[in-house]
Design a protein around this motif. Structure first.
Motif, short mmCIF file in Angstrom:
data_model
loop_
_atom_site.label_atom_id
_atom_site.label_comp_id
_atom_site.label_asym_id
_atom_site.label_seq_id
_atom_site.Cartn_x
_atom_site.Cartn_y
_atom_site.Cartn_z
N LEU A 115 -31.05 22.21 19.75
CA LEU A 115 -31.29 23.39 20.58
C LEU A 115 -29.95 24.03 20.91
CD1 LEU A 115 -34.03 21.94 22.98
CD2 LEU A 115 -34.38 23.49 21.05
N GLY A 116 -29.73 25.27 20.44
CA GLY A 116 -28.42 25.89 20.56
C GLY A 116 -28.24 26.81 21.73
N MET A 117 -29.26 26.94 22.59
CA MET A 117 -29.17 27.97 23.63
C MET A 117 -28.38 27.53 24.86
SD MET A 117 -32.24 26.23 23.44
CE MET A 117 -33.41 27.29 22.66
N TYR A 118 -27.86 26.29 24.88
CA TYR A 118 -27.15 25.79 26.06
C TYR A 118 -25.64 25.82 25.91
CZ TYR A 118 -31.82 24.00 27.00
OH TYR A 118 -33.17 23.90 27.21
N ASP A 178 -38.88 29.61 15.03
CA ASP A 178 -40.07 29.78 15.86
C ASP A 178 -39.83 29.31 17.29
OD1 ASP A 178 -39.89 27.10 15.34
OD2 ASP A 178 -41.86 26.89 14.41
N ILE A 179 -38.54 29.16 17.68
CA ILE A 179 -38.18 28.71 19.02
C ILE A 179 -37.61 29.89 19.80
CG2 ILE A 179 -36.81 27.06 20.33
CD1 ILE A 179 -38.90 25.80 18.48
N PRO A 180 -38.27 30.35 20.86
CA PRO A 180 -37.72 31.46 21.65
C PRO A 180 -36.32 31.11 22.18
CG PRO A 180 -40.00 31.01 22.25
CD PRO A 180 -39.58 29.90 21.35
N GLY A 181 -35.42 32.08 22.09
CA GLY A 181 -34.06 31.89 22.57
C GLY A 181 -33.13 31.20 21.60
N GLN A 182 -33.67 30.73 20.48
CA GLN A 182 -32.86 30.05 19.48
C GLN A 182 -32.34 31.06 18.46
OE1 GLN A 182 -31.60 26.82 19.11
NE2 GLN A 182 -33.08 25.75 17.80
N ARG A 183 -31.09 30.93 18.04
CA ARG A 183 -30.55 31.75 16.98
C ARG A 183 -30.05 30.85 15.86
NH1 ARG A 183 -25.10 32.16 16.26
NH2 ARG A 183 -23.75 31.28 17.88
N VAL A 184 -29.86 31.43 14.69
CA VAL A 184 -29.41 30.69 13.51
C VAL A 184 -28.19 31.41 12.94
CG1 VAL A 184 -30.05 29.75 11.26
CG2 VAL A 184 -31.79 29.99 13.05
N GLU A 241 -34.57 15.58 28.56
CA GLU A 241 -34.73 15.99 29.96
C GLU A 241 -34.03 17.33 30.20
OE1 GLU A 241 -36.32 14.85 32.58
OE2 GLU A 241 -37.21 13.13 31.54
N GLY A 242 -34.71 18.24 30.90
CA GLY A 242 -34.12 19.52 31.25
C GLY A 242 -34.30 20.60 30.21
N ALA A 243 -34.84 20.25 29.05
CA ALA A 243 -35.07 21.24 27.99
C ALA A 243 -36.56 21.54 27.88
CB ALA A 243 -34.53 20.73 26.65
N GLY A 244 -36.86 22.66 27.23
CA GLY A 244 -38.26 23.04 27.06
C GLY A 244 -38.93 22.37 25.87
N TYR A 245 -38.13 21.62 25.09
CA TYR A 245 -38.65 21.00 23.87
C TYR A 245 -38.11 19.58 23.75
CZ TYR A 245 -39.75 25.81 22.54
OH TYR A 245 -40.25 27.09 22.52
N GLY A 246 -38.89 18.74 23.14
CA GLY A 246 -38.41 17.46 22.66
C GLY A 246 -38.17 17.56 21.16
N VAL A 247 -37.57 16.53 20.59
CA VAL A 247 -37.30 16.54 19.15
C VAL A 247 -37.71 15.20 18.56
CG1 VAL A 247 -34.89 15.79 19.46
CG2 VAL A 247 -35.57 16.94 17.35
N ARG A 248 -38.41 15.29 17.43
CA ARG A 248 -38.76 14.09 16.68
C ARG A 248 -37.98 14.09 15.37
NH1 ARG A 248 -43.19 10.78 16.76
NH2 ARG A 248 -44.45 12.25 17.95
N MET A 249 -37.23 13.03 15.13
CA MET A 249 -36.44 12.89 13.91
C MET A 249 -36.86 11.61 13.21
SD MET A 249 -34.15 15.42 13.76
CE MET A 249 -32.87 14.77 12.70
N HIS A 250 -37.02 11.68 11.90
CA HIS A 250 -37.31 10.47 11.14
C HIS A 250 -37.02 10.72 9.67
CE1 HIS A 250 -41.11 12.18 9.55
NE2 HIS A 250 -41.25 12.70 10.75
N PRO A 251 -36.75 9.65 8.90
CA PRO A 251 -36.54 9.82 7.47
C PRO A 251 -37.81 10.33 6.80
CG PRO A 251 -35.82 7.65 8.20
CD PRO A 251 -36.58 8.26 9.33
N PHE A 252 -37.64 11.03 5.70
CA PHE A 252 -38.76 11.57 4.92
C PHE A 252 -39.25 10.48 3.98
CE2 PHE A 252 -40.09 14.75 1.44
CZ PHE A 252 -41.36 14.91 2.00
#
Length: 792
Positions: free
Chosen positions: A435-438, A528-534, A647-658
């Motif tokens: 999440l890059g908005m912080y 598809d994340i509001p406030g996120q830029r690339v 904690e403190g963010a609007g999203y959680g993240v799930r990471m795992h190997p493919f």
């Protein structure tokens, strides 16, 4: 046999028809749906004893062969998994018992001939077998072994050739031993000289990523190392006998993301002092307490200074021999900050960086890098990437002075050039990583980069960024390697920085300018994340082990069915190549955040000016989950893999190997290689698959498929490279010139550490590896330190 054939055809036919239909709906290959329908038709014909069933299967098997060759070419592993079970079914259908009429042989013989299915099955098997000598994604070649320069010491000429006084032998991080006794001609004669167990074993209350990654130091007849629970130990370099042990009682903390110690640091004389006893194991009788010091970072965020001769804390350092590294931190959650890597010792200062837990909390400790006086522990400067101009030392006792929360940290190993007066640190990202908005402007500038800090003041002299606005956890993970390169413009002070993306940046270490071409290219856009830029553009290096983008045809499995399921997963995920943004849909990240290179870095021969490393290829899946979609039972901080709530963010993240449903990587192997490159020309000499599935499969089959690994290599002046690291429990020696394995032995636990080499008191070359396993990659746990030498 007839019933078994029917059952196999029906089960595979149903799976391929249903899954193939869904794959076609997703825009994938129609061949699986076609195959499923054919198999069901063959099953119906076989049930009714129709001659055409055998001809239909033979025709389909021939079509499968042609389609497979069209997709993957003449390569064994992708062909074998496409053709394997269908060939076996073909051989089964050719059996007389399967083709027999209900009345038996007397009543009517067989309802169809064997040769169509037998012929196509044997042809398919022969074609697949012909692909064995054509390994996929390998580069054949030879590395030039000419000595370019005999003087490549970078100011460390005072270090005796048989000593190893820093993590990479010196603070230049080369992982290079100038010893020449072990050569490609005699390395096969290596045998165990001694083996000890530290007693520090993974326990039931340890976190998942409890790992043993230490590289010992060797000074004055003693080996110095640390263990996963932050014990420091000194061993006799001749026998492995324990000389002293220090347990800081760092305790257990469930919120730690890593439970490891990669090494300790040393400050003192490299040459044995006059008062020292040179007999094996005698150690050093220092003229005064703590004349030579061992610096131990601990899992509870402390830095200890220990007397190198006795292991006792140095009373003049900090408070009772220790510094509390949580001073001036904006947040102090237990387990959120600690040093997993040894500090940099340069001149009269010890420079400490630390790891900040990924994706646990927006409000986390700072990633500040700090220099302390090696004697008193007094803070000399602090460089915080979130507030980089404020390098004057904060008052550790002033709670009003705090570093920037969650700023990019340097969790790996740093390097130093005392002649230039610079320390070099690989930088991570600001948490939360996806999440890059912080982030503020300074954090954007220094994240996922290498930064050169002035040893005297801590101010940043230059920075080279490897990822803009990093949303992928693509930290710069590897210790920068320093050497001088003989280039057309003359001898040039260089720094070599491997990255998770597979790029090798070769830069002028005076100012960060590229010595081999560096460019920028467009990156995938949209989120598809509001406030996120690339970021619209991303850097790349001309010298790179970056893999080609994945295609649906690169999906792999033990059979057509699980291969099809990987194709379905591939089509369900967002994937547009390198730097596909993380998404709520789920994005395929390749290379994944495990990295083509990780903290093991590369080994560099400064005389031949070449490098040797272990490129690894694993795709990961990154999914951002709105908090409303995270059920209470799902919320967990479980390390870098799994679901982190943030904690403190609007999203959680799930990471795992493919991974496929049976737990193997969905992309075609090899997943792990060894490789070498000429650092003067920037050309790759060779790349070979590395490691077997012996410890990954239910049957202990030593099939060299090329498996992932994490750990570092060692190069010796004798032209031999050493590497454990792979997820089989093996330790190997390689011919540096060709990459071919010269020596391969089993070890009692996973060898996910970096080996080192030194001379014992008899002047014999030793090679040492710590074997204790890695919790995240699932290798066998242990507590071994193993030393090898040539058979006497």
């Amino acid at each position: 046999m007839h019933a078994l054939s029917l059952l196999l055809l029906v089960l595979m036919g149903l799976a391929l028809a249903l899954g193939g239909g869904y794959l076609l709906y997703l825009g994938g290959s129609p061949f699986y749906l076609f195959s499923g329908l054919v198999m069901l038709a063959v099953a119906a014909g076989l049930w009714r004893r129709r001659r055409w069933a055998l001809w239909l299967y033979a025709a389909w098997l021939l079509a499968l062969l042609v389609w497979s060759l069209w997709e993957v070419g003449l390569h064994w592993w992708p062909l074998a998994t496409r053709l394997g079970i269908p060939v076996l079914i073909g051989l089964l259908l050719a059996l007389p018992a399967v083709r027999r009429n209900p009345q038996g042989t007397e009543g009517g013989g067989h309802f169809g001939p064997a040769w169509p299915v037998l012929g196509t099955a044997l042809l398919s098997a022969a074609v697949a077998l012909s692909g064995i000598p054509r390994p996929l994604h390998e580069i054949e070649g030879t590395l030039a072994m000419d000595i370019v320069t005999a003087d490549a010491r970078l100011g460390d000429g005072a270090l005796p050739e048989g000593e190893w006084t820093a993590y990479g032998r010196t603070q230049h991080g080369q992982r290079y031993s100038p010893l020449k006794q072990i050569t490609p001609a005699n390395v096969h004669q290596l045998e165990v000289a001694w083996q000890i167990r530290t007693g520090d074993m993974r326990g039931p209350k340890d976190i998942g990523e409890t790992t043993y990654q230490a590289t010992p130091l060797k000074v004055h007849g003693l080996l110095y190392l640390c263990t996963p629970h932050s014990w420091a130990m000194a061993l006799d370099a001749d026998t492995g006998k324990e000389r002293w042990r220090f347990d800081p009682q760092s305790g257990l903390e469930s919120k730690r993301q890593h439970q490891t110690c990669r090494g300790v640091a040393y400050h003192g004389s490299a040459a044995a002092p006059a008062a020292a006893t040179t007999a094996a194991g005698a150690g050093v009788q220092a003229a005064s307490l703590c004349a030579n010091r061992i610096f131990l970072p601990t899992a509870d965020a402390k830095l200890y200074a220990l007397d190198a001769a006795t292991g006792k804390p140095c009373a003049d350092f900090g408070k009772g021999g220790a510094l509390d590294l949580t001073h001036n931190m904006p947040f102090k959650q237990p387990g959120f900050y600690y040093s997993t890597s040894p500090p940099v010792v340069a001149g009269d200062r010890v420079i400490v960086s630390g790891a900040v837990n990924d994706n646990y909390d927006v409000r986390s400790p700072s990633g500040v890098i700090r220099a302390y006086d090696v004697r008193s522990g007094k803070l000399l400067w602090n460089w915080d990437s979130g507030n980089p101009e404020a390098t004057a030392p904060f008052d550790p006792d002033d709670p009003a002075q705090t570093y920037t929360a969650s700023s990019p940290n340097s969790w790996s190993v740093g390097s130093a050039d005392t002649q230039l007066g610079l320390a070099y640190f690989p930088m991570g990202n600001r948490t939360p990583d996806q999440l890059g908005m912080y982030r503020n402007a300074e954090e954007e500038k220094y994240s996922s980069s290498v930064v050169a800090l002035d040893l005297a003041t801590g101010r940043a002299r230059w920075v080279r960024q490897f990822v803009h606005h990093d949303l992928w956890d693509m930290d710069a993970p590897a210790q920068p390697v320093l050497l001088d390169l003989d280039l057309p413009q003359g001898r040039t002070p260089a720094i070599v920085v491997p990255t998770k993306q597979g790029d090798i940046y070769v830069l002028d270490r005076r100012d960060g300018s590229p010595l081999h071409a560096v460019g920028e290219r467009p990156a995938p856009q949209g989120t598809d994340i509001p406030g996120q830029r690339v970021a619209p553009m991303q850097p790349f290096s001309a010298l790179s082990f970056e893999p080609s983008p994945l295609r649906e045809s690169d999906m792999w499995g033990a059979s057509l069915v699980d291969q099809m399921l990987c194709r379905i997963a591939f089509r369900q995920l967002r994937y547009e190549g390198r730097y596909t943004p993380p998404s709520m849909q789920g994005s395929l990240i390749y290379p994944g955040n495990f990295g083509v290179f990780n903290w093991g870095s590369v080994a560099v021969d400064p005389q031949r000016q070449v490098m040797f490393g272990m490129p690894t290829y694993l795709a990961f899946v990154s999914t951002l989950m709105p908090k409303a979609r995270i059920a209470p039972g799902q919320q967990s901080n479980v390390g870098e893999q799994g679901l982190n709530e943030i904690e403190g963010a609007g999203y959680g993240v799930r990471m795992h190997p493919f991974l496929s449903p049976i737990g193997v990587p969905c992309q075609v192997p090899p997943w792990g290689t060894v490789a070498a490159a000429d650092l003067r020309s920037g050309k790759i000499a060779y790349q070979r698959r590395n490691g077997t599935i012996r410890d990954l499969s239910p049957l202990p089959l030593p099939i060299r498929i090329g498996v992932p690994g994490i750990g570092g290599p060692l190069i010796t002046a004798g032209g031999v490279a050493f590497l454990g690291a792979a997820v089989d429990n093996n330790f190997r020696a390689y011919d540096l010139a060709s990459g071919k394995v010269l020596w391969d032995v089993r070890i009692p636990a996973g060898g996910q550490a970096t080996p080192m080499s030194y001379l014992n008191s008899r002047g014999e070359q030793m090679v040492v590896l710590v074997a204790g396993g890695h919790g995240s990659v699932g290798t066998k746990a242990g507590d071994y330190v193993i030393a090898y030498q040539l058979k006497r």
